[in-house]
Design a protein around this motif. Structure first.
Motif, PDB file in Angstrom:
ATOM      1  N   VAL B 252       0.786  -1.324   0.196  1.00 11.92           N
ATOM      2  CA  VAL B 252      -0.498  -0.138   0.118  1.00 11.92           C
ATOM      3  C   VAL B 252       1.089   1.608  -0.274  1.00 11.92           C
ATOM      4  N   ALA B 253       0.699   1.561  -0.741  1.00 10.81           N
ATOM      5  CA  ALA B 253       1.464   3.687  -1.237  1.00 10.81           C
ATOM      6  C   ALA B 253       1.678   3.948   0.252  1.00 10.81           C
ATOM      7  N   LEU B 254       2.019   4.158   0.751  1.00 14.86           N
ATOM      8  CA  LEU B 254       1.819   5.483   2.259  1.00 14.86           C
ATOM      9  C   LEU B 254       1.687   6.833   1.883  1.00 14.86           C
ATOM     10  N   PRO B 255       1.586   7.587   2.293  1.00 18.50           N
ATOM     11  CA  PRO B 255       1.556   9.350   2.137  1.00 18.50           C
ATOM     12  C   PRO B 255       3.303   9.847   3.240  1.00 18.50           C
ATOM     13  N   ASP B 256       3.482  10.297   2.595  1.00 23.49           N
ATOM     14  CA  ASP B 256       4.981  10.988   2.951  1.00 23.49           C
ATOM     15  C   ASP B 256       5.240  11.023   4.299  1.00 23.49           C
ATOM     16  N   PHE B 257       4.058  11.820   4.669  1.00 18.30           N
ATOM     17  CA  PHE B 257       3.973  11.454   6.581  1.00 18.30           C
ATOM     18  C   PHE B 257       4.051  10.448   7.429  1.00 18.30           C
ATOM     19  N   ALA B 258       3.356   9.758   6.748  1.00 14.81           N
ATOM     20  CA  ALA B 258       3.015   8.817   7.112  1.00 14.81           C
ATOM     21  C   ALA B 258       4.629   7.792   7.106  1.00 14.81           C
ATOM     22  N   ARG B 259       5.226   8.025   5.324  1.00 12.32           N
ATOM     23  CA  ARG B 259       6.710   7.061   5.652  1.00 12.32           C
ATOM     24  C   ARG B 259       7.661   7.808   6.284  1.00 12.32           C
ATOM     25  N   ALA B 260       7.186   8.886   6.711  1.00 15.99           N
ATOM     26  CA  ALA B 260       8.578   9.606   7.453  1.00 15.99           C
ATOM     27  C   ALA B 260       8.580   8.662   8.813  1.00 15.99           C
ATOM     28  N   ILE B 261       6.766   9.126   9.401  1.00 12.17           N
ATOM     29  CA  ILE B 261       6.873   8.494  10.829  1.00 12.17           C
ATOM     30  C   ILE B 261       7.436   7.174  10.951  1.00 12.17           C
ATOM     31  N   SER B 262       6.944   6.319   9.714  1.00 12.88           N
ATOM     32  CA  SER B 262       6.855   4.678  10.250  1.00 12.88           C
ATOM     33  C   SER B 262       8.998   4.234   9.493  1.00 12.88           C
ATOM     34  N   THR B 411     -12.906  -4.763  23.689  1.00 16.33           N
ATOM     35  CA  THR B 411     -11.811  -4.097  24.358  1.00 16.33           C
ATOM     36  C   THR B 411     -10.488  -4.825  24.029  1.00 16.33           C
ATOM     37  N   ALA B 412     -10.662  -5.927  24.619  1.00 18.64           N
ATOM     38  CA  ALA B 412      -9.277  -6.539  24.281  1.00 18.64           C
ATOM     39  C   ALA B 412      -8.784  -6.656  23.471  1.00 18.64           C
ATOM     40  N   ALA B 413      -9.873  -7.138  22.243  1.00 21.61           N
ATOM     41  CA  ALA B 413      -9.996  -7.324  20.486  1.00 21.61           C
ATOM     42  C   ALA B 413      -9.471  -5.927  19.757  1.00 21.61           C
ATOM     43  N   LEU B 414     -10.047  -4.788  20.499  1.00 24.22           N
ATOM     44  CA  LEU B 414     -10.029  -3.454  20.280  1.00 24.22           C
ATOM     45  C   LEU B 414      -8.179  -3.227  20.284  1.00 24.22           C
ATOM     46  N   LEU B 415      -7.719  -3.650  21.310  1.00 25.39           N
ATOM     47  CA  LEU B 415      -6.560  -3.315  21.759  1.00 25.39           C
ATOM     48  C   LEU B 415      -5.681  -4.085  20.742  1.00 25.39           C
ATOM     49  N   ALA B 416      -5.981  -5.622  20.596  1.00 20.82           N
ATOM     50  CA  ALA B 416      -4.801  -6.895  19.382  1.00 20.82           C
ATOM     51  C   ALA B 416      -5.319  -5.928  18.263  1.00 20.82           C
ATOM     52  N   PHE B 417      -6.251  -5.290  17.819  1.00 23.52           N
ATOM     53  CA  PHE B 417      -6.185  -3.934  16.830  1.00 23.52           C
ATOM     54  C   PHE B 417      -5.477  -3.111  16.728  1.00 23.52           C
ATOM     55  N   TYR B 418      -5.393  -2.535  17.843  1.00 28.54           N
ATOM     56  CA  TYR B 418      -4.295  -1.556  17.509  1.00 28.54           C
ATOM     57  C   TYR B 418      -2.749  -2.111  17.575  1.00 28.54           C
ATOM     58  N   ALA B 419      -2.986  -2.916  17.994  1.00 25.18           N
ATOM     59  CA  ALA B 419      -1.217  -3.605  18.143  1.00 25.18           C
ATOM     60  C   ALA B 419      -0.244  -4.173  16.487  1.00 25.18           C
ATOM     61  N   LEU B 420      -1.932  -4.137  15.809  1.00 20.60           N
ATOM     62  CA  LEU B 420      -1.549  -5.007  13.943  1.00 20.60           C
ATOM     63  C   LEU B 420      -1.720  -3.676  13.486  1.00 20.60           C
ATOM     64  N   PHE B 421      -2.396  -2.466  13.891  1.00 18.69           N
ATOM     65  CA  PHE B 421      -2.674  -1.163  13.111  1.00 18.69           C
ATOM     66  C   PHE B 421      -1.073  -0.146  13.010  1.00 18.69           C
ATOM     67  N   THR B 422      -1.016  -1.292  11.785  1.00 14.45           N
ATOM     68  CA  THR B 422       0.203  -0.245  11.152  1.00 14.45           C
ATOM     69  C   THR B 422      -0.182   0.700  10.290  1.00 14.45           C
ATOM     70  N   PHE B 423       0.678   1.598   9.772  1.00 20.34           N
ATOM     71  CA  PHE B 423       0.213   2.737   8.509  1.00 20.34           C
ATOM     72  C   PHE B 423       0.206   2.121   7.379  1.00 20.34           C
ATOM     73  N   ALA B 424       0.564   1.103   6.810  1.00 19.77           N
ATOM     74  CA  ALA B 424      -0.405   0.945   5.487  1.00 19.77           C
ATOM     75  C   ALA B 424      -2.035   0.359   6.039  1.00 19.77           C
ATOM     76  N   ARG B 425      -1.840  -0.144   6.728  1.00 17.83           N
ATOM     77  CA  ARG B 425      -3.489  -0.708   7.378  1.00 17.83           C
ATOM     78  C   ARG B 425      -4.212   0.110   8.076  1.00 17.83           C
ATOM     79  N   LEU B 426      -3.822   1.358   8.385  1.00 15.31           N
ATOM     80  CA  LEU B 426      -4.235   3.039   8.527  1.00 15.31           C
ATOM     81  C   LEU B 426      -5.182   2.899   6.882  1.00 15.31           C
TER      82      LEU B 426
END
Lengths: 206, 647
Positions: B252-262, B411-426
């Motif tokens: 997934v092509a990331l926008p500049d800022f996201a690439r910078a952060i990651s 909530t646990a599922a949500l936490l797991a979700f955020y743990a895997l939530f990379t910029f690509a997934r965003l």
């Protein structure tokens, strides 16, 4: 001849187009009524009758238009595989046998029915009554348009029997307009043609 | 004369019917009932000849009605026939069930023109990238959603033929499998409500459309789930049919800022954004931008806690909690599965994207809830219940254990979700937000307000059409040309269906007048069938009729004959309707009239043959039959929701 046929096509199409706008009216009317009932708390007794009328008028008057556009559903097991002449022969016989008597009867019966309604100035059965007879006059009117369009179609059948191909019709919007859809998703014919190599490659593999 | 191959089937069928007439008619002593049967057989032959069905029905109905009246009193026959005719026509004009048809059709056309499908397909495909046969699965999901929202089989199949078919072929997918997915998926729209088929059935059989919608929801999802399960299993077993995508296709092509952060901080979206916001380690990124992204990233959490808070409110108030488990069960089941609504069979590793479903389900729930409050407590509780799970019985006052359990798991599922939530997934999530969720919310809002009794189907359809307008406007596709075309197409489609109704109601009146109905009833009862045998017979007949005829014709002509028989066998017309709707899916896929195949052929590369497409559809037809059997064996799949809501 062809000019006359296309002229009737256009008349039917115009009538159909004109009354098809009532779908927008219907959408707005019902949405407003929902808003008015749930939010403003002022339902209208006439709204339901008005909805019914808009709907009835729309589909009745679109009947001839749909016939002109060839939009009425046909059984398609055999028809599309026939030669145009065979198609025309079948259509001709069935138009005379089923269509004309049926629609003529509908027009006549509808006229009597609506005239009766007019004689008593019939209104809807509601605290806020709407006149009902104009609505009923749409039955003979729609049937009249259909009858005219039917005569045109019969002429087309005869022409097709003579020439071996169907005479042209007025162009109209199509439900599945492939070219328009292609444009919508930016796909060109070359792209599709290029795909062939993948299909061929697959065939060779198997 | 050499008969063309395509014609053989039709002629053979016709010959069978005509021979049956000649052989079985008791020519010596014809009663009027036999005349009725003769009429029925003739109408099938006439329809197969290809004359517009509405007028065939009308003409034949008028003629036979006149015959019937004449046998009683010749002097009144003409007048009676005319009266019958105009009254039947007028009753269709004032039919308050059919009025929903133009509105749903209109909504469909407008939504179609909003041109969401390309984006929808792309985002779902990226979200599904790791599932075996990902492209095929994404195709099915896209089809299901888009077909549900628009209900136009031809357009969905054509569009998917333009978008998904090339993508699948390029990825090396089997031609037949790809074609099957597109054609079968495109037809789902006629089953999953809001569908026109169910309205037509409701109007013919006198069954409440609301109950039909509630009933058809799960069978529709089940069918979609079976399709998806089949595709996943098949591509797992035979990877050569659906090779996994090469890695570069999944990037997934990331926008500049996201690439910078990651690159500098972390690939995880949430911590990354927060860290970047502090501004210590990162420069050059405007704070507003980050805040915006943060808001989007936090959306699932917000929706989750928001709706749970709302549920908590209504739970602690004296009402029931039916919904809680429903919501979560749905969320949980989909967690490993990504966006497919139903659990669709074996899947590998749990995927983060899966959790995006709960917001989809929930964001619609508040809509219905909010309005639900205005209603009596009984309906209110149901207003929330997003399907599934009767497991949590109603407990009162202090929030029940189930609620905390659900909250915890969620909530646990949500936490797991955020743990895997990379910029690509965003990025993927943002794409889904722009294509999947608007449609899902529109469908669920329309459906929810009907099923929970907040609005009649007509009202919901009108508001849905308005929603379609808003959607099209939001995607900058709304202009006068689009509206005009949609209006005209709507008029044509409604005229087609409603004139068919005019014709068929005259026809079935004539049929009943002649006593054909009584004769059939007598005959069927004399066979001494068990309900099961009758059901199989009926469904088999409908299945066979689906080959030469289209669903509209089958329903308006043959349902009036079947429906009165149901009472003898204690079969609920509602349940019968669900089976019929499921069964008629096959009518779209069975050659030679399989419309779906012809639409696909119209946009596929020249080397793809119709035969390949037909063969691709076969497994899906078998799945449909399987679904039919499943629904019959476990009627609860369809009947559970209506029985909970309306009994």
């Amino acid at each position: 001849m062809q000019k006359l046929l296309l002229f009737v096509d256009r008349v039917s199409t115009f009538a159909g187009h004109f009354f098809s706008w009532s779908i927008v009216g219907l959408t707005v009317l019902i949405s407003w009524e929902v808003f008015s009932r749930y939010v403003l708390n002022t339902p209208h007794a006439w709204a339901l009758d008005a909805q019914i009328m808009l709907y009835g008028v729309m589909f009745m008057m679109a009947g001839a238009y749909t016939l002109a556009a060839g939009g009425h559903v046909r059984g398609d097991v055999l028809y599309s595989f026939f030669q145009p002449r065979t198609q025309a022969a079948i259509d001709l016989v069935l138009y005379v046998l089923f269509f004309l008597p049926g629609i003529f009867a509908l027009a006549y019966a509808g006229w009597v029915y609506a005239a009766d309604s007019l004689a008593i100035r019939e209104t809807t059965f509601s605290p806020e009554p709407l006149p009902l007879y104009p609505f009923k006059f749409f039955i003979p009117l729609a049937a009249l348009f259909l009858f005219l369009q039917g005569l045109v179609e019969i002429t087309r059948c005869v022409l097709c029997l003579r020439d071996g191909k169907w005479p042209s019709r007025v162009r109209d919007v199509e439900e599945v307009d492939v070219d328009k859809l292609k444009e919508m998703v930016h796909v060109k014919d070359e792209d599709i043609a290029k795909l062939d190599e993948f299909v061929i490659r697959q065939e060779q593999k198997s | 004369m050499k008969v063309k191959k395509e014609l053989r089937f039709g002629f053979a069928l016709m010959a069978v019917i005509l021979t049956a007439i000649v052989v079985f008619m008791p020519w010596g002593h014809l009663t009027s009932g036999h005349l009725g049967l003769l009429m029925l057989a003739l109408i099938v032959v006439a329809i197969m000849l290809g004359f517009p069905t509405a007028f065939t029905l009308m003409g034949m109905g008028v003629f036979f009605a006149w015959l019937s009246y004449r046998s009683v009193d010749p002097s009144l026959a003409v007048q009676q026939t005319l009266d019958l005719m105009v009254q039947r026509a007028y009753s269709v004009m004032t039919n308050d069930v059919l009025i929903a048809i133009p509105l749903f059709v209109f909504m469909g056309y407008i939504v179609e023109r909003a041109n969401l499908i390309a984006q929808l397909f792309k985002s779902i495909h990226l979200a599904m990238a790791r599932v075996p046969g990902s492209l095929a699965v994404a195709t099915l999901i896209t089809c299901a959603i888009f077909a549900t929202a628009t209900g136009i089989v031809g357009a969905v199949v054509t569009l998917m033929g333009l978008l998904a078919f090339p993508a699948m072929l390029r990825a090396g997918y089997d031609v037949r499998l790809s074609a099957g997915c597109i054609t079968a998926g495109g037809c789902l729209g006629i089953l999953i409500p809001p569908s026109v088929l169910l309205i037509v059935y409701g109007a013919t059989a006198g069954v409440s459309v609301v109950q039909l919608y509630a009933g058809a929801f799960f069978p529709g999802i089940m069918l979609a789930g079976l399709y998806i399960g089949y595709v996943i299993v098949r591509s797992k077993l035979q990877p050569q049919l659906a090779p996994p995508l090469p890695a570069e296709e999944r990037v997934v092509a990331l926008p500049d800022f996201a690439r910078a952060i990651s690159e500098t901080i972390t690939r995880k979206a949430l911590p990354g954004l927060i860290a970047a916001f502090k501004g210590k380690r990162n420069v050059n990124i405007p704070a507003g931008r980050i805040l915006g992204q943060l808001a989007i990233a936090l959306l699932p959490a917000l929706v989750w806690f928001g709706s749970m808070g709302f549920v908590y409110n209504s739970v602690t108030a004296p009402a029931e909690v039916v919904d809680v488990s429903g919501l979560v069960e749905m969320g949980m089941e989909t967690a490993p599965e990504a966006l497919t609504e139903p659990p669709a069979g074996g899947v590998e590793e749990p995927k983060a994207e899966g959790i995006q479903e709960p917001p989809g389900a929930e964001s619609a729930a508040p809509v219905t809830e909010a309005e639900g409050v205005a209603l009596p407590p009984g309906t209110e509780a149901e207003g929330v219940s997003e399907p599934a799970a009767a497991s949590a019985p109603a407990e009162r006052q202090p929030a029940p254990l189930a609620f905390w359990l659900v909250l915890g798991i969620g909530t646990a599922a949500l936490l797991a979700f955020y743990a895997l939530f990379t910029f690509a997934r965003l990025e993927i999530f943002k794409m889904l937000l722009g294509s999947f969720f608007p449609l899902a919310v529109l469908i669920l809002a329309v459906l929810g307000s009907i099923v929970f009794g907040l609005a009649t189907p007509t009202e919901a359809a009108a508001v849905g059409a308005l929603g379609g307008f808003v959607l099209a406007a939001a995607y900058r596709q709304l202009n006068f040309g689009v509206v005009k075309e949609s209006v005209f197409l709507t008029a044509k489609t409604s005229a087609m269906v409603c004139w068919l109704f005019v014709g068929s109601s005259i026809f079935s009146a004539a049929f009943a007048l002649l006593g054909g109905q009584a004769l059939i009833e007598q005959w069927v009862l004399s066979l001494n069938l068990t309900p099961l045998q009758f059901m199989i017979l009926a469904q088999f007949i409908i299945f066979i009729l689906g080959w030469p005829l289209e669903w509209t014709e089958i329903i308006v002509i043959f349902m009036p004959i079947f429906i009165p028989l149901l009472a003898h066998f204690n079969i609920d017309p509602l349940f019968f309707g669900l089976l019929v709707a499921l069964n008629l899916q096959t009518a779209f896929l069975s050659p030679p009239v399989a419309m779906a195949a012809f639409y696909l052929k119209g946009v596929s590369p020249p080397h793809v043959t119709l035969n390949q497409i037909f063969r691709g559809m076969m497994p899906f037809m078998l799945i449909q039959v399987l679904a039919l059997v499943l629904l019959y064996v476990f009627p609860g799949i369809g009947m559970w929701l209506p029985s909970v809501l309306y009994k």
